[in-house]
Design an enzyme around this catalytic site. Sequence first.
Site, PDB file in Angstrom:
ATOM      1  N   GLU A 192       9.910   1.790  10.644  1.00 33.43           N
ATOM      2  CA  GLU A 192      10.877   2.891  10.539  1.00 33.43           C
ATOM      3  C   GLU A 192      10.063   4.164  10.666  1.00 33.43           C
ATOM      4  OE1 GLU A 192      12.559   5.969   9.338  1.00 33.43           O
ATOM      5  OE2 GLU A 192      12.582   5.091   7.330  1.00 33.43           O
ATOM      6  N   GLY A 227      -4.886   5.139   4.786  1.00 30.27           N
ATOM      7  CA  GLY A 227      -4.485   4.429   5.986  1.00 30.27           C
ATOM      8  C   GLY A 227      -5.632   3.907   6.821  1.00 30.27           C
ATOM      9  N   PRO A 228      -6.665   4.727   7.107  1.00 28.32           N
ATOM     10  CA  PRO A 228      -7.767   4.253   7.945  1.00 28.32           C
ATOM     11  C   PRO A 228      -8.592   3.127   7.329  1.00 28.32           C
ATOM     12  CG  PRO A 228      -7.696   6.655   7.902  1.00 28.32           C
ATOM     13  CD  PRO A 228      -6.747   6.180   6.851  1.00 28.32           C
ATOM     14  N   GLU A 261       9.305  16.667  15.384  1.00 27.95           N
ATOM     15  CA  GLU A 261       9.778  16.485  14.009  1.00 27.95           C
ATOM     16  C   GLU A 261       9.005  17.457  13.111  1.00 27.95           C
ATOM     17  OE1 GLU A 261      10.900  12.777  11.112  1.00 27.95           O
ATOM     18  OE2 GLU A 261       8.976  12.672  12.140  1.00 27.95           O
ATOM     19  N   GLY A 274      -4.760   3.058  -1.464  1.00 30.13           N
ATOM     20  CA  GLY A 274      -5.802   3.338  -0.493  1.00 30.13           C
ATOM     21  C   GLY A 274      -5.347   4.246   0.619  1.00 30.13           C
ATOM     22  N   CYS A 279      13.301  11.531   7.297  1.00 29.27           N
ATOM     23  CA  CYS A 279      13.175  11.153   8.705  1.00 29.27           C
ATOM     24  C   CYS A 279      14.506  11.203   9.439  1.00 29.27           C
ATOM     25  CB  CYS A 279      12.562   9.762   8.816  1.00 29.27           C
ATOM     26  SG  CYS A 279      13.402   8.533   7.802  1.00 29.27           S
ATOM     27  N   LYS A 331       0.867  -1.185   0.000  1.00 33.81           N
ATOM     28  CA  LYS A 331       0.000   0.000   0.000  1.00 33.81           C
ATOM     29  C   LYS A 331       0.899   1.229   0.000  1.00 33.81           C
ATOM     30  CE  LYS A 331      -1.646   2.833   2.988  1.00 33.81           C
ATOM     31  NZ  LYS A 331      -1.643   4.098   2.203  1.00 33.81           N
ATOM     32  N   VAL A 359      -7.404   0.863   4.013  1.00 33.33           N
ATOM     33  CA  VAL A 359      -6.521  -0.205   3.537  1.00 33.33           C
ATOM     34  C   VAL A 359      -5.420  -0.505   4.549  1.00 33.33           C
ATOM     35  CG1 VAL A 359      -4.868  -0.854   1.739  1.00 33.33           C
ATOM     36  CG2 VAL A 359      -7.028   0.228   1.107  1.00 33.33           C
ATOM     37  N   GLY A 360      -4.830   0.537   5.138  1.00 32.15           N
ATOM     38  CA  GLY A 360      -3.784   0.315   6.138  1.00 32.15           C
ATOM     39  C   GLY A 360      -4.288  -0.459   7.339  1.00 32.15           C
TER      40      GLY A 360
END
Length: 473
Positions: free
Chosen positions: A245, A203-204, A379, A201, A279, A170, A206-207
Amino acid sequence: MVNRMKFYIDGAWVDPVVMKTVKVVNPATEEPIYEVAVGSKADVDKAVAAARAAFATFSVTTREERIALLERIIDAYKARSKEIAAAISDEMGAPIPMAERAQAGSGLGHLMSTLQVLKDYHFEEKVGSATVVREPIGVVGMITPWNWPLNQIACKVAPAIAAGCTMILKPSEFTPSSALIFAEVMHAAGVPKGVFNLVNGLGPEVGVAMSEHEGIDMISFTGSTRAGIDVARRAANTVKRVSQELGGKSPNVILEDADFTKAVTGGVAQVFLNSGQSCNAPTRMIVPAGKMKEVAAIAKAVADKTRAGDPKAEGTTIGPVVNRVQWDKIQALIKKGVDEGATLVAGGPGLPEGVNKGFYVRPTVFADVTNDMTIAREEIFGPVIAILGAKDEADAVKIANDTPYGLAGYVSAGSVESARRVAKQIRAGMVNLNGVPNERLAPFGGYKQSGNGREWGKFGMEDFLEVKAIAGA
């Protein structure tokens, strides 16, 4: 032509179970450039079924078969590399030269380094009277981000292939086209049906479906710490492996005897690279307190030469950040830095001079930052650097480790020995000395809230392997 209305499942392009779409916006223009289909749990179910069926045969392929497959993937990737770079530039704003060299180039680099690892790797070893065997973990769900799209796809897909796993990817909904081209690369290379599957998709939906799915044996996730926590919670009920990660707020310690012009210039430029959307960027520069004014002047010179502009224009150093949400967050944090008393040396809130459209951020430098300020804790994920003063080396190490994150660290010193001494005290998964870049065969990953597991090289491949002891063998 990239087909943005289909998913790649079981070796074919298929329609979503229910057609839903989202607009993909070009961050340089703020205009939608196309729509892409987004999936649901039903699409994930189809992809998992295909991956589970394929695992039975792909998991027992020989090393030589997987070497040949990776070689074909590399050849197919090279043929599409410029298209991949152009898609990345359109979708997340990387300047074209950087998109070709670093963004698309990093994907190729991981494919090639994984091939090297596979050729040399020992899947069996004798331990006393036992034989220890390393076997593919199974079906892997991969959730990848928008900031380095092909870097993160390749450093998951390549070692999973090498290990003998099957997978469902995904990609980020902000950078779908480069991932869809990668799926075409996999198809052209003759990856067996069901081994590689792609479902676009959110996140809420498909994730979440992937994280909770009983048919997925492992989740490999790259993204924010907040999202990573949610993935881990949802994966816990099925006791699947979760490799993450996550975020970072990496310290860049510059010691008294370092070459300050070189170290500060390189450190600031690395923060600004990719519009600050990395990151592992060295966003907290920790310097001897007495050198603050000198360091700030060097950093300002770098910021003043950094041109934020059209990714397709010649002379552009950095493009926009990916979207309005990110731009608003960065602007709020820049304002927070001013309000909390940091010295604004360069940049600041608002669009760069002469720019009236696009999600561009002024390259920003703060000096006289203390480690309790918001800009030293959170961050920012934009071209913003915080310079902090330390009383001595011990204080610099204390400041460096005073963070919930532990992804990367950087040390510059007059000698490698001095730099290594400090590096050993930094609580981070990787530390770079005197401006040396990452080694692609070495592990990439973090301590603390920067995640768990490792990517890159043999360490990355071992994340996709189970260990079996066969006693008496």
